[in-house]
Design a protein around this motif. Structure first.
Motif, mmCIF file in Angstrom:
data_model
loop_
_atom_site.group_PDB
_atom_site.id
_atom_site.type_symbol
_atom_site.label_atom_id
_atom_site.label_comp_id
_atom_site.label_asym_id
_atom_site.label_seq_id
_atom_site.Cartn_x
_atom_site.Cartn_y
_atom_site.Cartn_z
ATOM 1 N N ALA A 247 0.823 -1.199 0.000
ATOM 2 C CA ALA A 247 0.000 0.000 0.000
ATOM 3 C C ALA A 247 0.860 1.254 0.000
ATOM 4 O O ALA A 247 2.052 1.226 0.307
ATOM 5 N N VAL A 248 0.198 2.346 -0.364
ATOM 6 C CA VAL A 248 0.797 3.676 -0.367
ATOM 7 C C VAL A 248 -0.096 4.570 0.478
ATOM 8 O O VAL A 248 -1.330 4.438 0.446
ATOM 9 N N THR A 249 0.507 5.475 1.240
ATOM 10 C CA THR A 249 -0.292 6.412 2.016
ATOM 11 C C THR A 249 0.471 7.708 2.190
ATOM 12 O O THR A 249 1.619 7.846 1.751
ATOM 13 N N ALA A 250 -0.182 8.680 2.819
ATOM 14 C CA ALA A 250 0.455 9.966 3.103
ATOM 15 C C ALA A 250 1.199 9.894 4.428
ATOM 16 O O ALA A 250 0.796 9.177 5.348
ATOM 17 N N ALA A 251 2.289 10.637 4.519
ATOM 18 C CA ALA A 251 3.068 10.691 5.755
ATOM 19 C C ALA A 251 3.568 12.106 5.964
ATOM 20 O O ALA A 251 3.681 12.900 5.020
ATOM 21 N N ASN A 252 3.856 12.424 7.219
ATOM 22 C CA ASN A 252 4.488 13.697 7.547
ATOM 23 C C ASN A 252 5.700 13.385 8.407
ATOM 24 O O ASN A 252 5.567 12.894 9.534
ATOM 25 N N ASP A 253 6.875 13.616 7.862
ATOM 26 C CA ASP A 253 8.121 13.284 8.547
ATOM 27 C C ASP A 253 8.605 14.517 9.315
ATOM 28 O O ASP A 253 9.512 15.225 8.890
ATOM 29 N N PHE A 254 7.977 14.773 10.483
ATOM 30 C CA PHE A 254 8.339 15.943 11.272
ATOM 31 C C PHE A 254 9.767 15.822 11.804
ATOM 32 O O PHE A 254 10.249 14.715 12.097
ATOM 33 N N GLY A 255 10.438 16.960 11.908
ATOM 34 C CA GLY A 255 11.793 16.979 12.449
ATOM 35 C C GLY A 255 12.039 18.219 13.280
ATOM 36 O O GLY A 255 11.526 19.304 12.969
ATOM 37 N N LEU A 256 12.807 18.071 14.346
ATOM 38 C CA LEU A 256 13.130 19.171 15.245
ATOM 39 C C LEU A 256 14.591 19.555 15.019
ATOM 40 O O LEU A 256 15.508 18.898 15.510
ATOM 41 N N TYR A 257 14.806 20.606 14.245
ATOM 42 C CA TYR A 257 16.159 20.998 13.859
ATOM 43 C C TYR A 257 17.002 21.420 15.053
ATOM 44 O O TYR A 257 18.236 21.400 14.968
ATOM 45 N N ASP A 258 16.384 21.785 16.151
ATOM 46 C CA ASP A 258 17.134 22.152 17.359
ATOM 47 C C ASP A 258 18.003 21.008 17.866
ATOM 48 O O ASP A 258 18.970 21.232 18.610
ATOM 49 N N LEU A 259 17.677 19.756 17.478
ATOM 50 C CA LEU A 259 18.413 18.593 17.981
ATOM 51 C C LEU A 259 19.287 17.944 16.915
ATOM 52 O O LEU A 259 19.884 16.900 17.166
ATOM 53 N N ARG A 260 19.386 18.550 15.754
ATOM 54 C CA ARG A 260 20.188 17.926 14.696
ATOM 55 C C ARG A 260 21.672 17.917 15.030
ATOM 56 O O ARG A 260 22.385 16.967 14.709
ATOM 57 N N THR A 261 22.151 18.976 15.653
ATOM 58 C CA THR A 261 23.574 19.010 16.021
ATOM 59 C C THR A 261 23.902 17.882 16.979
ATOM 60 O O THR A 261 24.930 17.199 16.846
ATOM 61 N N ALA A 262 23.025 17.648 17.945
ATOM 62 C CA ALA A 262 23.244 16.569 18.911
ATOM 63 C C ALA A 262 23.206 15.205 18.240
ATOM 64 O O ALA A 262 23.949 14.292 18.610
ATOM 65 N N VAL B 21 20.865 25.725 18.387
ATOM 66 C CA VAL B 21 20.463 26.289 17.098
ATOM 67 C C VAL B 21 21.522 27.264 16.618
ATOM 68 O O VAL B 21 22.027 28.075 17.405
ATOM 69 N N ASP B 22 21.896 27.147 15.356
ATOM 70 C CA ASP B 22 22.781 28.131 14.740
ATOM 71 C C ASP B 22 22.165 28.573 13.414
ATOM 72 O O ASP B 22 21.087 28.108 13.028
ATOM 73 N N GLU B 23 22.851 29.457 12.721
ATOM 74 C CA GLU B 23 22.287 30.013 11.491
ATOM 75 C C GLU B 23 22.125 28.955 10.398
ATOM 76 O O GLU B 23 21.200 29.015 9.592
ATOM 77 N N LYS B 24 23.029 27.971 10.377
ATOM 78 C CA LYS B 24 22.908 26.909 9.383
ATOM 79 C C LYS B 24 21.622 26.115 9.600
ATOM 80 O O LYS B 24 20.883 25.836 8.648
ATOM 81 N N GLN B 25 21.349 25.740 10.867
ATOM 82 C CA GLN B 25 20.130 24.979 11.146
ATOM 83 C C GLN B 25 18.889 25.815 10.863
ATOM 84 O O GLN B 25 17.890 25.307 10.336
ATOM 85 N N ARG B 26 18.941 27.092 11.194
ATOM 86 C CA ARG B 26 17.786 27.952 10.888
ATOM 87 C C ARG B 26 17.548 28.015 9.381
ATOM 88 O O ARG B 26 16.409 27.913 8.916
ATOM 89 N N ALA B 27 18.632 28.183 8.619
ATOM 90 C CA ALA B 27 18.481 28.288 7.166
ATOM 91 C C ALA B 27 17.893 27.008 6.581
ATOM 92 O O ALA B 27 17.013 27.051 5.713
#
Length: 492
Positions: free
Chosen positions: A99-114, A241-247
């Motif tokens: 099957a195929v369906t819709a998804a939303n892959d939410f992400g919290l950029y504040d934690l990407r560096t970690a 958070v830094d400018e790269k993550q914000r961008a």
């Protein structure tokens, strides 16, 4: 389709699947529009895992934790595996999708560096993978005809089709099955197109997957962003958070110039003006003597190509290898299906012009996708038909034989040797009637500027010679003639 059966949801966090999947595998960059936005285009798919506890349902909420600011949505097409898949070929892969369906892959950029690339914390939160609300039977759709759309508070912010994928859906299933068994109920999130951005508490995000022009649809997946009341503590890494993550979280603003495949509009325009002979001379002055692709001529006299290299390597034909690598959706077809606007396909055919290395169908596909041209040190089939597509092709000329007479398409986006020159993915390729040169990207601006300066000087010298002045002292300029030239230049 396989034997996986969707049932009514049995509990929190199962979405339309009825039970939580054993695995959720998500694709990183997969749409050309998103790759252009990010300024990097992958040669092959890459992946990360999300916990099954991140599954959410339509009508649910996703929490932005206290003390964070960069929660972003990603509308995606999700594939649900129906039968176990291990070492499946691309042309058999869709048979394993239920099957195929819709998804939303939410992400919290504040934690990407970690996370340092793992996405465990930034993408793994409870409810960060809502699915649904309905399932589309995979047997009822062509995987190349699907569309995904996303709305935020009623405004359409994302829309793309699977025609915009860098890699086809089948490839994800086939590739992953090389590494581990895909089991019934497993979910593959297939990446998001351009348009993903940050959302705030109170925003409502809606995602739908459908087949345009038909009634086939997943239904609309609704998720409301809520504000969390708990903050992360120092028992682990804290949000940063830094400018790269914000961008990256907010996306590239539409009013900012975006370089096309590493070439700014300004640099591209300079290289289009600069003759290959002049570029070659400037490269030689800097000690680069082995940057000409020898033996190739344009199929369209007077044509000019400027672009960044995508590479394709052929190995000498061996019947067993052609059987395993030459048929189906092989490396050659994958590259011509994924070439980006402004890119040049460079083919290593070992200088063997005894068969065609592309024909009119592949040329049409590359032309449609906006490729700047093709350079091959082999032959071209359907030579006149290829020329009629308008795609500039530099080759050793026409040959009627099919690829398999001489070559096996082996791999893409690797270092290749074309016409005696080494070409790396991302190198800048410039071609005109004099031939083709390869320019290292780090030198391109310097080479282009110096070439145009020299062209102005040579043009003035030619004008003097045309008026009857002798070459001695004029070409090259001696001090006296240099002074005269610079005086003329100042007046200009």
């Amino acid at each position: 389709m396989g034997t996986y059966e969707a049932t009514a949801p049995s509990g929190r966090g199962s979405g339309p699947l009825g039970t939580r999947p054993g695995k959720i595998i998500a694709v990183h960059l997969s749409y050309a529009s998103r790759a252009e936005q990010r300024g990097r285009r992958p040669a092959n798919p890459s992946y990360f895992f999300k916990p099954s506890s991140s599954i959410g349902t339509s009508g649910g909420t996703v929490e932005r934790p206290a003390g964070t600011e960069l929660l972003a949505f990603e509308g995606e097409i999700a594939l649900v595996i129906g039968t176990a898949a291990r070492w499946v070929k691309p042309d058999e892969a869709w048979d394993h999708v239920a099957a195929v369906t819709a998804a939303n892959d939410f992400g919290l950029y504040d934690l990407r560096t970690a996370d340092k690339g793992s996405n465990v914390r930034s993408k793994g939160g409870d409810g960060y993978t809502p699915l649904g609300p309905g399932l589309i039977d995979a047997r009822d759709v062509d995987p190349s005809s699907l569309r995904v759309r996303t709305w935020v508070n009623g405004d359409l912010v994302q829309e793309d089709t699977t025609a915009g994928l860098i890699f086809p859906l089948r490839q994800f299933v086939s590739d992953l099955s090389q590494h581990f068994t895909l089991e019934p109920g497993d979910v593959i999130l297939t990446g998001t197109p351009a348009g993903s951005t940050v959302v705030s508490p109170g925003d409502v995000v809606v995602v739908e997957v459908d087949v345009p022009g038909t009634s086939v649809s997943s239904g609309r997946l609704h998720t409301t962003v809520s504000q969390g009341i708990r903050s992360f503590s120092d028992v682990g890494s804290l949000p940063e958070v830094d400018e790269k993550q914000r961008a990256e979280a907010w996306g590239t603003p539409t009013d900012e110039p975006v370089e096309e495949n590493g070439l700014s509009d300004e640099l591209r325009a300079k290289l289009l003006r600069a003759p290959v002979a002049g570029l070659s001379a400037q490269l030689r002055k800097r000690g680069l003597n082995n940057v000409a692709i020898d033996g190739v001529r344009p199929n369209l006299p007077g044509s000019k190509i400027v672009g960044t290299a995508r590479t394709l390597r052929f190995v000498p034909n061996r019947e067993d290898l052609f059987k395993s690598h030459g048929g189906g959706y092989n490396a050659q077809k994958r590259l011509f299906d994924s070439v980006g606007a402004g890119e040049v396909i460079v083919i290593e055919a070992r200088g063997d012009k005894g068969s065609g290395t592309l024909g009119d169908i592949l040329a049409l596909r590359a032309r449609y996708l906006g490729a700047a041209g093709v350079v091959t040190d082999g032959g071209v089939r359907d030579f006149e038909a290829v020329a009629e597509t308008g795609l500039p092709v530099f080759s050793q000329g026409a040959h009627p034989a099919v690829l398999g007479r001489k070559h096996v398409p082996w791999d893409t986006d690797v270092a290749v040797a074309c016409g005696g020159a080494t070409v790396l993915p991302g190198d800048i390729i410039v071609g005109d009637d004099d031939g083709v040169v390869v320019i290292p990207p780090s030198l391109a601006q310097e080479i282009a500027d110096a070439t145009l300066v020299q062209e102005d000087e040579d043009s003035w010298i030619a004008q003097q010679v045309g008026q009857g002045r002798p070459i001695e002292g004029l070409f090259p300029l001696n001090p006296l003639w240099r002074e005269r030239y610079e005086a003329w230049l100042k007046k200009q």
